[in-house]
Design an enzyme around this catalytic site. Structure first.
Site, PDB file in Angstrom:
ATOM      1  N   TYR A  96       0.865  -1.187   0.000  1.00 58.76           N
ATOM      2  CA  TYR A  96       0.000   0.000   0.000  1.00 58.76           C
ATOM      3  C   TYR A  96       0.892   1.223   0.000  1.00 58.76           C
ATOM      4  O   TYR A  96       1.851   1.291   0.779  1.00 58.76           O
ATOM      5  CB  TYR A  96      -0.868  -0.009   1.265  1.00 58.76           C
ATOM      6  CG  TYR A  96      -1.629   1.280   1.512  1.00 58.76           C
ATOM      7  CD1 TYR A  96      -2.942   1.431   1.062  1.00 58.76           C
ATOM      8  CD2 TYR A  96      -1.040   2.350   2.195  1.00 58.76           C
ATOM      9  CE1 TYR A  96      -3.643   2.612   1.287  1.00 58.76           C
ATOM     10  CE2 TYR A  96      -1.743   3.540   2.411  1.00 58.76           C
ATOM     11  CZ  TYR A  96      -3.037   3.650   1.961  1.00 58.76           C
ATOM     12  OH  TYR A  96      -3.728   4.809   2.177  1.00 58.76           O
ATOM     13  N   GLU A 148      -3.348   7.432  -4.215  1.00 63.40           N
ATOM     14  CA  GLU A 148      -3.204   6.174  -3.472  1.00 63.40           C
ATOM     15  C   GLU A 148      -3.144   4.975  -4.414  1.00 63.40           C
ATOM     16  O   GLU A 148      -3.908   4.907  -5.370  1.00 63.40           O
ATOM     17  CB  GLU A 148      -4.406   6.028  -2.526  1.00 63.40           C
ATOM     18  CG  GLU A 148      -4.422   4.744  -1.722  1.00 63.40           C
ATOM     19  CD  GLU A 148      -5.765   4.546  -1.009  1.00 63.40           C
ATOM     20  OE1 GLU A 148      -5.903   5.022   0.128  1.00 63.40           O
ATOM     21  OE2 GLU A 148      -6.667   3.922  -1.606  1.00 63.40           O
TER      22      GLU A 148
END
Ligand code: GDP
Ligand code: MN
Length: 361
Positions: free
Chosen positions: A99, A182
Protein backbone atom coordinates in the site's frame (compact mmCIF):
# COMPACT_ATOMS: atom_id res chain seq x y z
CA UNK A 1 -13.16 15.44 -7.03
CA UNK A 2 -12.45 11.75 -6.95
CA UNK A 3 -11.28 10.38 -10.29
CA UNK A 4 -12.43 7.01 -11.52
CA UNK A 5 -9.92 4.21 -11.32
CA UNK A 6 -9.19 4.22 -15.07
CA UNK A 7 -8.56 7.97 -15.05
CA UNK A 8 -6.17 7.57 -12.14
CA UNK A 9 -4.40 4.74 -13.95
CA UNK A 10 -4.01 6.84 -17.09
CA UNK A 11 -2.28 9.50 -14.99
CA UNK A 12 -0.10 6.86 -13.34
CA UNK A 13 0.92 5.44 -16.71
CA UNK A 14 1.90 8.89 -17.97
CA UNK A 15 4.05 9.30 -14.86
CA UNK A 16 5.85 6.03 -15.53
CA UNK A 17 3.98 3.89 -12.99
CA UNK A 18 3.15 0.55 -14.67
CA UNK A 19 -0.56 -0.33 -14.72
CA UNK A 20 -2.32 -3.48 -15.98
CA UNK A 21 -3.37 -3.69 -19.63
CA UNK A 22 -7.05 -2.83 -19.74
CA UNK A 23 -9.92 -1.02 -21.36
CA UNK A 24 -13.17 0.54 -20.30
CA UNK A 25 -16.56 -0.79 -21.46
CA UNK A 26 -20.03 0.66 -21.01
CA UNK A 27 -22.01 -2.40 -22.13
CA UNK A 28 -21.52 -6.13 -22.56
CA UNK A 29 -21.47 -5.59 -26.34
CA UNK A 30 -18.34 -3.45 -26.02
CA UNK A 31 -16.35 -6.34 -24.50
CA UNK A 32 -15.50 -7.65 -27.95
CA UNK A 33 -12.50 -9.92 -28.36
CA UNK A 34 -10.75 -10.39 -25.03
CA UNK A 35 -8.15 -12.92 -26.17
CA UNK A 36 -5.38 -10.32 -25.79
CA UNK A 37 -5.87 -10.49 -22.01
CA UNK A 38 -4.88 -14.16 -21.72
CA UNK A 39 -6.91 -16.82 -19.93
CA UNK A 40 -8.36 -14.76 -17.13
CA UNK A 41 -9.62 -11.21 -16.80
CA UNK A 42 -10.54 -8.88 -13.97
CA UNK A 43 -13.82 -6.95 -14.27
CA UNK A 44 -13.82 -3.83 -12.13
CA UNK A 45 -16.96 -1.75 -11.56
CA UNK A 46 -16.03 1.94 -11.83
CA UNK A 47 -17.99 3.18 -8.83
CA UNK A 48 -16.65 5.79 -6.42
CA UNK A 49 -16.93 3.81 -3.21
CA UNK A 50 -14.46 2.36 -0.77
CA UNK A 51 -14.47 -1.39 -0.18
CA UNK A 52 -15.60 -2.08 -3.71
CA UNK A 53 -13.77 -5.42 -3.89
CA UNK A 54 -15.39 -6.65 -0.69
CA UNK A 55 -18.80 -5.50 -1.95
CA UNK A 56 -18.45 -7.66 -5.08
CA UNK A 57 -17.35 -4.90 -7.45
CA UNK A 58 -14.18 -6.73 -8.54
CA UNK A 59 -14.71 -10.00 -10.41
CA UNK A 60 -11.93 -12.33 -11.52
CA UNK A 61 -13.03 -14.92 -14.07
CA UNK A 62 -11.96 -16.98 -17.11
CA UNK A 63 -12.22 -14.98 -20.33
CA UNK A 64 -15.10 -17.10 -21.69
CA UNK A 65 -17.23 -16.23 -18.64
CA UNK A 66 -16.57 -12.49 -18.98
CA UNK A 67 -19.76 -11.59 -20.95
CA UNK A 68 -22.05 -13.31 -18.43
CA UNK A 69 -20.22 -11.94 -15.41
CA UNK A 70 -20.11 -8.44 -16.89
CA UNK A 71 -23.86 -8.58 -17.59
CA UNK A 72 -24.39 -9.54 -13.96
CA UNK A 73 -22.17 -6.67 -12.77
CA UNK A 74 -23.94 -4.11 -15.01
CA UNK A 75 -27.24 -5.20 -13.48
CA UNK A 76 -26.06 -4.59 -9.95
CA UNK A 77 -25.54 -1.68 -7.61
CA UNK A 78 -22.39 -1.51 -5.48
CA UNK A 79 -23.12 0.13 -2.13
CA UNK A 80 -26.10 1.87 -3.71
CA UNK A 81 -24.37 3.05 -6.90
CA UNK A 82 -25.34 1.67 -10.32
CA UNK A 83 -22.55 0.17 -12.41
CA UNK A 84 -22.34 2.02 -15.73
CA UNK A 85 -18.68 1.44 -16.57
CA UNK A 86 -16.49 -1.62 -16.16
CA UNK A 87 -12.73 -1.63 -16.44
CA UNK A 88 -11.63 -4.92 -18.04
CA UNK A 89 -8.05 -5.83 -17.21
CA UNK A 90 -5.53 -8.61 -17.55
CA UNK A 91 -5.42 -10.75 -14.41
CA UNK A 92 -2.11 -10.18 -12.66
CA UNK A 93 -0.22 -13.05 -11.00
CA UNK A 94 0.15 -11.25 -7.66
CA UNK A 95 2.94 -12.35 -5.30
CA UNK A 96 2.43 -9.62 -2.69
CA UNK A 97 0.18 -6.57 -2.12
CA UNK A 98 1.66 -3.33 -0.77
CA UNK A 99 0.00 0.00 0.00
CA UNK A 100 1.33 3.43 -0.86
CA UNK A 101 -0.39 6.80 -0.59
CA UNK A 102 0.40 10.49 -0.61
CA UNK A 103 -2.13 12.78 1.02
CA UNK A 104 -2.52 16.10 2.76
CA UNK A 105 -2.22 15.78 6.52
CA UNK A 106 -4.38 18.59 7.85
CA UNK A 107 -2.84 18.47 11.32
CA UNK A 108 0.73 19.03 10.09
CA UNK A 109 -0.45 21.02 7.05
CA UNK A 110 1.97 19.06 4.90
CA UNK A 111 1.86 16.18 2.50
CA UNK A 112 2.53 12.80 4.07
CA UNK A 113 3.59 9.60 2.33
CA UNK A 114 2.33 6.31 3.75
CA UNK A 115 3.63 2.86 2.95
CA UNK A 116 2.99 -0.62 4.29
CA UNK A 117 3.63 -4.19 3.24
CA UNK A 118 0.17 -5.01 4.56
CA UNK A 119 -1.68 -3.69 1.48
CA UNK A 120 -4.94 -4.93 -0.01
CA UNK A 121 -8.58 -4.82 0.95
CA UNK A 122 -7.88 -5.09 4.70
CA UNK A 123 -5.95 -1.80 4.87
CA UNK A 124 -8.54 -0.06 7.08
CA UNK A 125 -8.32 -2.98 9.49
CA UNK A 126 -4.52 -2.68 9.59
CA UNK A 127 -4.77 1.06 10.22
CA UNK A 128 -7.03 0.36 13.21
CA UNK A 129 -5.43 -2.75 14.71
CA UNK A 130 -1.81 -2.36 13.80
CA UNK A 131 -1.06 1.26 12.87
CA UNK A 132 2.67 0.79 13.48
CA UNK A 133 2.82 -1.34 10.35
CA UNK A 134 2.14 1.78 8.30
CA UNK A 135 5.29 3.86 7.90
CA UNK A 136 5.02 7.58 7.22
CA UNK A 137 7.17 10.41 5.99
CA UNK A 138 6.05 14.01 6.40
CA UNK A 139 7.18 16.00 3.41
CA UNK A 140 8.30 19.60 3.53
CA UNK A 141 6.02 21.05 0.83
CA UNK A 142 8.91 23.00 -0.65
CA UNK A 143 10.41 19.72 -1.84
CA UNK A 144 9.42 18.79 -5.36
CA UNK A 145 10.96 15.32 -5.03
CA UNK A 146 11.03 12.83 -2.19
CA UNK A 147 14.56 12.55 -0.79
CA UNK A 148 16.02 9.12 -1.49
CA UNK A 149 16.58 8.36 2.22
CA UNK A 150 12.83 8.88 2.75
CA UNK A 151 11.96 6.43 -0.02
CA UNK A 152 14.42 3.91 1.44
CA UNK A 153 12.96 4.23 4.94
CA UNK A 154 9.41 3.97 3.63
CA UNK A 155 9.87 0.75 1.69
CA UNK A 156 12.11 -0.85 4.32
CA UNK A 157 12.84 -4.44 3.37
CA UNK A 158 10.27 -4.52 0.56
CA UNK A 159 11.67 -5.04 -3.00
CA UNK A 160 13.77 -2.12 -4.25
CA UNK A 161 11.73 -1.93 -7.45
CA UNK A 162 9.00 -0.25 -5.35
CA UNK A 163 11.20 2.79 -4.68
CA UNK A 164 10.67 4.48 -8.08
CA UNK A 165 6.90 3.89 -7.73
CA UNK A 166 6.82 5.78 -4.44
CA UNK A 167 8.83 8.66 -5.93
CA UNK A 168 6.62 8.77 -9.02
CA UNK A 169 3.45 8.75 -6.91
CA UNK A 170 4.70 11.79 -5.02
CA UNK A 171 5.37 13.55 -8.35
CA UNK A 172 1.83 12.75 -9.50
CA UNK A 173 0.44 14.12 -6.24
CA UNK A 174 2.25 17.45 -6.72
CA UNK A 175 1.75 17.81 -10.48
CA UNK A 176 -1.97 17.02 -10.38
CA UNK A 177 -2.89 19.25 -7.42
CA UNK A 178 -4.09 16.13 -5.64
CA UNK A 179 -5.42 15.83 -2.12
CA UNK A 180 -4.84 12.09 -2.32
CA UNK A 181 -2.91 9.76 -4.62
CA UNK A 182 -3.20 6.17 -3.47
CA UNK A 183 -2.19 2.78 -4.85
CA UNK A 184 -3.81 -0.12 -3.04
CA UNK A 185 -2.69 -2.66 -3.83
CA UNK A 186 0.68 -1.80 -5.27
CA UNK A 187 1.66 -5.29 -6.32
CA UNK A 188 4.82 -7.26 -6.90
CA UNK A 189 4.18 -10.02 -9.42
CA UNK A 190 5.52 -13.57 -9.42
CA UNK A 191 8.23 -12.48 -11.89
CA UNK A 192 9.25 -9.49 -9.72
CA UNK A 193 7.61 -6.79 -11.82
CA UNK A 194 5.83 -4.00 -9.95
CA UNK A 195 2.33 -2.80 -11.00
CA UNK A 196 -0.32 -0.40 -9.65
CA UNK A 197 -3.35 -2.72 -9.49
CA UNK A 198 -5.68 0.03 -8.30
CA UNK A 199 -5.74 3.84 -8.39
CA UNK A 200 -7.46 6.37 -6.20
CA UNK A 201 -6.78 10.00 -6.99
CA UNK A 202 -8.66 12.97 -5.54
CA UNK A 203 -8.02 16.31 -7.23
CA UNK A 204 -8.49 19.52 -5.24
CA UNK A 205 -11.79 20.99 -6.51
CA UNK A 206 -10.15 24.40 -6.75
CA UNK A 207 -7.69 23.02 -9.31
CA UNK A 208 -10.15 21.25 -11.63
CA UNK A 209 -10.04 23.94 -14.31
CA UNK A 210 -6.24 24.05 -14.30
CA UNK A 211 -6.10 20.26 -14.49
CA UNK A 212 -8.53 20.19 -17.39
CA UNK A 213 -11.38 18.42 -15.63
CA UNK A 214 -15.00 19.31 -16.13
CA UNK A 215 -16.38 20.98 -13.01
CA UNK A 216 -19.42 19.49 -11.25
CA UNK A 217 -19.54 16.38 -13.43
CA UNK A 218 -20.51 14.19 -10.46
CA UNK A 219 -23.47 16.28 -9.33
CA UNK A 220 -26.80 14.55 -8.71
CA UNK A 221 -29.78 15.83 -10.69
CA UNK A 222 -30.94 17.92 -7.74
CA UNK A 223 -27.46 19.31 -7.14
CA UNK A 224 -27.26 20.31 -10.81
CA UNK A 225 -30.62 22.07 -10.57
CA UNK A 226 -29.50 23.89 -7.42
CA UNK A 227 -26.38 24.93 -9.31
CA UNK A 228 -28.55 26.40 -12.11
CA UNK A 229 -30.47 28.47 -9.57
CA UNK A 230 -27.27 29.55 -7.84
CA UNK A 231 -28.08 27.93 -4.49
CA UNK A 232 -25.33 26.56 -2.28
CA UNK A 233 -26.66 23.06 -1.87
CA UNK A 234 -25.32 19.88 -0.33
CA UNK A 235 -27.30 16.67 0.02
CA UNK A 236 -27.26 14.87 3.36
CA UNK A 237 -29.15 11.75 4.32
CA UNK A 238 -31.70 12.85 6.93
CA UNK A 239 -35.39 13.73 6.66
CA UNK A 240 -35.57 17.43 7.57
CA UNK A 241 -35.18 19.75 4.57
CA UNK A 242 -33.41 22.99 5.43
CA UNK A 243 -33.51 26.37 3.70
CA UNK A 244 -31.62 29.30 5.14
CA UNK A 245 -30.10 32.54 3.95
CA UNK A 246 -26.41 32.91 4.61
CA UNK A 247 -24.06 29.99 5.19
CA UNK A 248 -23.71 30.77 8.90
CA UNK A 249 -27.43 30.80 9.64
CA UNK A 250 -27.96 27.67 7.57
CA UNK A 251 -25.14 25.82 9.37
CA UNK A 252 -26.51 26.94 12.73
CA UNK A 253 -29.88 25.50 11.70
CA UNK A 254 -28.23 22.17 10.86
CA UNK A 255 -26.52 22.15 14.27
CA UNK A 256 -29.80 22.81 16.05
CA UNK A 257 -31.54 20.05 14.13
CA UNK A 258 -28.79 17.67 15.19
CA UNK A 259 -29.11 18.85 18.80
CA UNK A 260 -32.78 17.95 18.78
CA UNK A 261 -31.88 14.44 17.65
CA UNK A 262 -33.21 14.98 14.12
CA UNK A 263 -31.32 14.54 10.87
CA UNK A 264 -31.05 17.16 8.15
CA UNK A 265 -31.67 16.14 4.54
CA UNK A 266 -29.54 18.92 3.10
CA UNK A 267 -27.81 22.26 3.40
CA UNK A 268 -29.39 24.93 1.20
CA UNK A 269 -28.41 28.58 1.29
CA UNK A 270 -30.76 30.58 -0.99
CA UNK A 271 -28.43 33.55 -0.82
CA UNK A 272 -29.12 37.19 -0.08
CA UNK A 273 -32.19 39.02 -1.38
CA UNK A 274 -34.07 35.85 -2.26
CA UNK A 275 -37.34 36.72 -3.97
CA UNK A 276 -40.62 34.87 -4.33
CA UNK A 277 -39.51 32.81 -7.32
CA UNK A 278 -36.17 31.75 -5.82
CA UNK A 279 -37.84 30.66 -2.61
CA UNK A 280 -40.47 28.67 -4.52
CA UNK A 281 -37.70 26.93 -6.51
CA UNK A 282 -35.80 26.08 -3.32
CA UNK A 283 -38.89 24.71 -1.55
CA UNK A 284 -39.89 22.58 -4.56
CA UNK A 285 -36.35 21.30 -4.95
CA UNK A 286 -36.32 19.96 -1.40
CA UNK A 287 -39.87 18.65 -1.58
CA UNK A 288 -38.79 16.47 -4.50
CA UNK A 289 -35.94 14.85 -2.56
CA UNK A 290 -36.69 11.34 -1.33
CA UNK A 291 -37.31 11.01 2.39
CA UNK A 292 -37.93 14.69 3.12
CA UNK A 293 -40.89 14.83 5.51
CA UNK A 294 -40.63 18.35 6.90
CA UNK A 295 -38.97 21.51 5.61
CA UNK A 296 -37.63 24.14 7.97
CA UNK A 297 -37.23 27.57 6.41
CA UNK A 298 -35.02 29.83 8.51
CA UNK A 299 -34.58 33.29 7.02
CA UNK A 300 -33.53 36.66 8.23
CA UNK A 301 -35.26 39.51 6.46
CA UNK A 302 -32.94 42.29 5.42
CA UNK A 303 -32.79 42.86 1.73
CA UNK A 304 -34.84 39.66 1.70
CA UNK A 305 -38.47 40.57 2.39
CA UNK A 306 -40.47 38.22 4.58
CA UNK A 307 -43.68 38.75 2.57
CA UNK A 308 -41.87 37.75 -0.67
CA UNK A 309 -40.60 34.62 1.05
CA UNK A 310 -44.09 33.80 2.31
CA UNK A 311 -45.48 34.13 -1.22
CA UNK A 312 -42.75 31.85 -2.52
CA UNK A 313 -43.60 29.18 0.05
CA UNK A 314 -47.29 29.44 -0.76
CA UNK A 315 -46.60 29.31 -4.53
CA UNK A 316 -44.57 26.12 -4.08
CA UNK A 317 -47.65 24.49 -2.55
CA UNK A 318 -45.91 21.32 -1.51
CA UNK A 319 -47.57 18.45 0.37
CA UNK A 320 -44.96 18.25 3.13
CA UNK A 321 -45.17 20.24 6.34
CA UNK A 322 -43.29 23.56 6.16
CA UNK A 323 -42.13 25.20 9.38
CA UNK A 324 -41.00 28.79 8.99
CA UNK A 325 -38.87 31.00 11.14
CA UNK A 326 -38.57 34.55 9.81
CA UNK A 327 -37.58 37.85 11.31
CA UNK A 328 -36.93 41.25 9.81
CA UNK A 329 -38.25 43.28 6.91
CA UNK A 330 -42.02 42.96 6.40
CA UNK A 331 -42.22 40.25 9.03
CA UNK A 332 -45.83 41.06 9.96
CA UNK A 333 -47.01 40.86 6.34
CA UNK A 334 -45.19 37.57 5.90
CA UNK A 335 -46.72 36.12 9.04
CA UNK A 336 -50.21 37.19 8.00
CA UNK A 337 -49.85 35.53 4.59
CA UNK A 338 -48.48 32.29 6.01
CA UNK A 339 -51.10 32.06 8.76
CA UNK A 340 -53.85 32.70 6.25
CA UNK A 341 -52.62 29.73 4.21
CA UNK A 342 -52.22 27.45 7.20
CA UNK A 343 -48.41 27.52 7.60
CA UNK A 344 -46.67 27.66 10.97
CA UNK A 345 -44.32 30.54 11.64
CA UNK A 346 -42.10 31.06 14.67
CA UNK A 347 -39.90 33.97 15.60
CA UNK A 348 -37.11 31.92 17.17
CA UNK A 349 -35.25 29.17 15.36
CA UNK A 350 -35.16 27.12 18.53
CA UNK A 351 -38.95 27.02 18.63
CA UNK A 352 -39.17 26.19 14.94
CA UNK A 353 -36.87 23.18 15.29
CA UNK A 354 -38.59 22.17 18.54
CA UNK A 355 -41.89 22.13 16.64
CA UNK A 356 -40.39 19.70 14.12
CA UNK A 357 -39.07 17.52 16.95
CA UNK A 358 -42.37 17.50 18.89
CA UNK A 359 -44.25 16.14 15.93
CA UNK A 360 -41.81 13.23 15.96
CA UNK A 361 -40.43 14.32 12.62
P1 GDP B 1 -11.01 -2.06 -4.18
O1 GDP B 1 -11.66 -3.05 -3.29
O2 GDP B 1 -11.98 -1.09 -4.75
O3 GDP B 1 -9.86 -1.36 -3.54
O4 GDP B 1 -10.47 -2.86 -5.47
P2 GDP B 1 -8.99 -3.31 -5.91
O5 GDP B 1 -8.80 -2.90 -7.31
O6 GDP B 1 -7.97 -2.84 -4.94
O7 GDP B 1 -9.10 -4.88 -5.89
C1 GDP B 1 -9.39 -5.56 -4.69
C2 GDP B 1 -8.58 -6.82 -4.58
O8 GDP B 1 -8.82 -7.65 -5.71
C3 GDP B 1 -7.07 -6.59 -4.59
O9 GDP B 1 -6.57 -6.28 -3.32
C4 GDP B 1 -6.56 -7.91 -5.11
O10 GDP B 1 -6.44 -8.84 -4.04
C5 GDP B 1 -7.66 -8.38 -6.03
N1 GDP B 1 -7.25 -8.11 -7.42
C6 GDP B 1 -7.44 -6.98 -8.14
N2 GDP B 1 -6.89 -7.08 -9.36
C7 GDP B 1 -6.29 -8.32 -9.40
C8 GDP B 1 -5.55 -9.02 -10.39
O11 GDP B 1 -5.26 -8.56 -11.48
N3 GDP B 1 -5.10 -10.28 -10.05
C9 GDP B 1 -5.37 -10.83 -8.83
N4 GDP B 1 -4.93 -12.04 -8.59
N5 GDP B 1 -6.07 -10.20 -7.90
C10 GDP B 1 -6.53 -8.96 -8.17
MN1 MN C 1 -7.97 -0.96 -3.89
Amino acid sequence: MRLREYEGKRIFAEAGIPVPAGRIVRSVGELGDLSCFGERVVLKAQVDVGGRGKAGGVVICPVHEAPARAAELFGRTIRGLPVTEILVEECLPIAHEYYCAVLVDRSTRQPVVLFTEAGGVEIEETARQDPDRIRRFDVNPLLTELPSFAVRDLIGRAPKALGPMVSALYRVFVAKDALLAEINPLVVLDDGRVVAADAKVIIDDNALARQGFEQNRDLTEREAEAERHGFSYVELDGEIGVIGNGAGLTMATLDLIEQYGLRAANFLDVGGGADRERVAHAVRLLAGAPGVRVIIVNLLGGITRCDEVARGIIDAGIPQRVIVRMAGTNEAEGRALLTEHGYEMYDSMDRAVAAAAEAGA
